[in-house]
Design an enzyme around this catalytic site. Structure first.
Site, PDB file in Angstrom:
ATOM      1  N   ASP A 161       0.834  -1.205   0.000  1.00  0.00           N
ATOM      2  CA  ASP A 161       0.000   0.000   0.000  1.00  0.00           C
ATOM      3  C   ASP A 161       0.865   1.251   0.000  1.00  0.00           C
ATOM      4  O   ASP A 161       1.800   1.376   0.798  1.00  0.00           O
ATOM      5  CB  ASP A 161      -0.907   0.033   1.228  1.00  0.00           C
ATOM      6  CG  ASP A 161      -1.904  -1.111   1.257  1.00  0.00           C
ATOM      7  OD1 ASP A 161      -2.219  -1.644   0.180  1.00  0.00           O
ATOM      8  OD2 ASP A 161      -2.375  -1.456   2.357  1.00  0.00           O
ATOM      9  N   ASP A 190      -0.456  -3.463  -4.401  1.00  0.00           N
ATOM     10  CA  ASP A 190      -1.787  -3.593  -3.797  1.00  0.00           C
ATOM     11  C   ASP A 190      -2.517  -2.257  -3.909  1.00  0.00           C
ATOM     12  O   ASP A 190      -2.574  -1.689  -4.985  1.00  0.00           O
ATOM     13  CB  ASP A 190      -1.671  -4.087  -2.360  1.00  0.00           C
ATOM     14  CG  ASP A 190      -2.984  -4.656  -1.829  1.00  0.00           C
ATOM     15  OD1 ASP A 190      -3.960  -4.744  -2.595  1.00  0.00           O
ATOM     16  OD2 ASP A 190      -3.047  -5.004  -0.646  1.00  0.00           O
ATOM     17  N   ASP A 194      -5.483   2.790   1.520  1.00  0.00           N
ATOM     18  CA  ASP A 194      -6.304   1.793   2.215  1.00  0.00           C
ATOM     19  C   ASP A 194      -6.556   2.166   3.671  1.00  0.00           C
ATOM     20  O   ASP A 194      -5.665   2.692   4.355  1.00  0.00           O
ATOM     21  CB  ASP A 194      -5.612   0.428   2.178  1.00  0.00           C
ATOM     22  CG  ASP A 194      -5.817  -0.289   0.852  1.00  0.00           C
ATOM     23  OD1 ASP A 194      -6.351   0.333  -0.081  1.00  0.00           O
ATOM     24  OD2 ASP A 194      -5.442  -1.470   0.763  1.00  0.00           O
ATOM     25  N   ARG A 243     -11.848  -0.226  -7.232  1.00  0.00           N
ATOM     26  CA  ARG A 243     -11.689   0.321  -5.878  1.00  0.00           C
ATOM     27  C   ARG A 243     -11.353   1.810  -5.902  1.00  0.00           C
ATOM     28  O   ARG A 243     -10.290   2.236  -5.493  1.00  0.00           O
ATOM     29  CB  ARG A 243     -10.630  -0.453  -5.085  1.00  0.00           C
ATOM     30  CG  ARG A 243     -10.928  -1.927  -4.933  1.00  0.00           C
ATOM     31  CD  ARG A 243      -9.929  -2.598  -4.022  1.00  0.00           C
ATOM     32  NE  ARG A 243     -10.213  -4.036  -3.887  1.00  0.00           N
ATOM     33  CZ  ARG A 243      -9.557  -4.864  -3.080  1.00  0.00           C
ATOM     34  NH1 ARG A 243      -8.578  -4.395  -2.322  1.00  0.00           N
ATOM     35  NH2 ARG A 243      -9.872  -6.148  -3.025  1.00  0.00           N
TER      36      ARG A 243
END
Length: 366
Positions: A161, A190, A194, A243
């Protein structure tokens, strides 16, 4: 009197020697907060001021950032860390102290509060090195680039991340940053942004997220519903698979963002999440809003968005796209004041203002 002065002078020399060795430069004056004021949900719950009122420290290495945190009087002593240069694995080591809990190979903001990290000068680039915020509060990250953080391959950092938050995080404002990767999960990357495990009152503003499989999530699983109160405004999402964000529970306010080339899905509201989606511009993308990859529904309120060359898949057991004619399925009340740009102006406004090294410019409307 002379002896006291000499002792202080030699102590200062020793401190300066340590600073030079670690890449830290100490300011002799107090500093104000980051440019501008936290907006959106980061302005709630007491507000987000970062290191306002604390000492300013200049850092040119990751080790220097950790050293600055560790040399504070306590874990909540305010500090503004100005960063310039490239921060990478080669210059980021664990530093120990009573006011920090750091680690090598990541910028670790753990069990601390009242910190600002601000890119200055010729710019700050965190290269293959993520920023991890855990059990922390009142954090500002502004005017930095974080790129190519991997969870597999070499080197790895922060679970892949770019910026990750977890475990009882409160009040974070991330502003005018550029977060980017060079591919998706199969290439070792990734999420770009997040949040999980009880992270609340966060704003992402005037930022660029691009060239990644995953833009970011709120909630790590369908059962992780303790997160929420997140604002996303005036951001560019470009060349992202999905996302943008993925919401599992909680409330999000998503306004005045520009979405370009979302290849699989965009705002994925699921598992009881509620998203207010105002005056965004969606362009050359697929399934930009709905509940996807689950039968646990989420909800949305839509107002005055533009859908320019957006395609929509057919509804199915695990897919509930909001289009081709998106309608509100809930009502979301927003507790703070904000000014909306017309959706038609969003591509131009975001192009001029979003991302690192844009002079912290903000919208003044069309």
């Amino acid at each position: 009197m002379k002896r006291s002065f000499a002792l202080r002078f030699h102590a200062l020399l020793a401190l300066m020697a340590v600073a030079v060795a670690t890449g830290v430069v100490l300011s002799t004056s107090e500093a104000s907060a980051a440019a501008g004021t936290a907006t959106g949900y980061a302005s709630q719950n007491g507000g987000t001021t970062g290191g306002a009122g604390g000492q300013t420290v200049r850092a040119t290495t990751g080790t220097a950032i950790h050293t600055a945190l560790c040399e504070r009087a306590s874990a909540d002593t305010p500090i503004i860390i100005e960063v310039e240069g490239t921060i990478n694995h080669g210059n980021t080591e664990k530093v120990s102290g009573d006011s920090c809990n750091t680690a090598a190979g990541v910028i670790e903001l753990k069990q601390i509060s009242n910190v600002s990290i601000i890119g200055v000068g010729s710019g700050a680039v965190f290269d293959q090195l993520g920023i991890h915020i855990r059990e922390a509060s009142n954090i500002i990250i502004q005017n930095v680039t974080v790129r190519n953080v991997k969870k597999s391959g070499s080197p790895t950092s922060n679970g892949g991340d770019a910026i990750g938050m977890e475990s009882d995080v409160r009040n974070v404002w991330v502003d005018h940053v550029t977060l980017e990767a060079s591919g998706g999960e199969s290439e070792g990357f990734d999420g770009l942004f997040d949040m999980k495990d009880n992270t609340q009152y966060v704003t992402l503003s005037y930022s660029i997220l691009r060239n990644s499989g995953r833009g970011g999530l709120v909630g790590s699983s369908e059962s992780d519903r303790s997160n929420g109160f997140i604002t996303y405004h005036h951001n560019l999402y470009e060349n992202i698979d999905s996302r943008t964000p993925l919401l599992r529970g909680g409330t999000a306010h998503i306004y005045n963002n520009h979405y370009v080339n979302l290849y699989e899905s965009g705002i994925n509201s699921r598992a009881g999440a509620s998203a207010r989606v105002d005056n965004n511009y969606f362009e050359d993308s697929k399934d930009v809003l709905g509940t996807f990859y689950t039968d646990e529904a989420g909800y949305w309120q839509v107002n005055d968005n533009i859908f320019d060359n957006v395609t929509w898949s057919s509804p199915g057991e695990d897919n509930n796209p909001a289009g081709p004619d998106p309608q509100s399925t809930t009502t979301v009340s927003i507790p703070y004041s904000y000014t909306l740009d017309d959706a038609a102006c969003v591509p131009g406004v975001v192009s001029e203002t979003a991302g690192a090294n844009k002079g912290l410019r903000e919208s003044d409307g069309c």
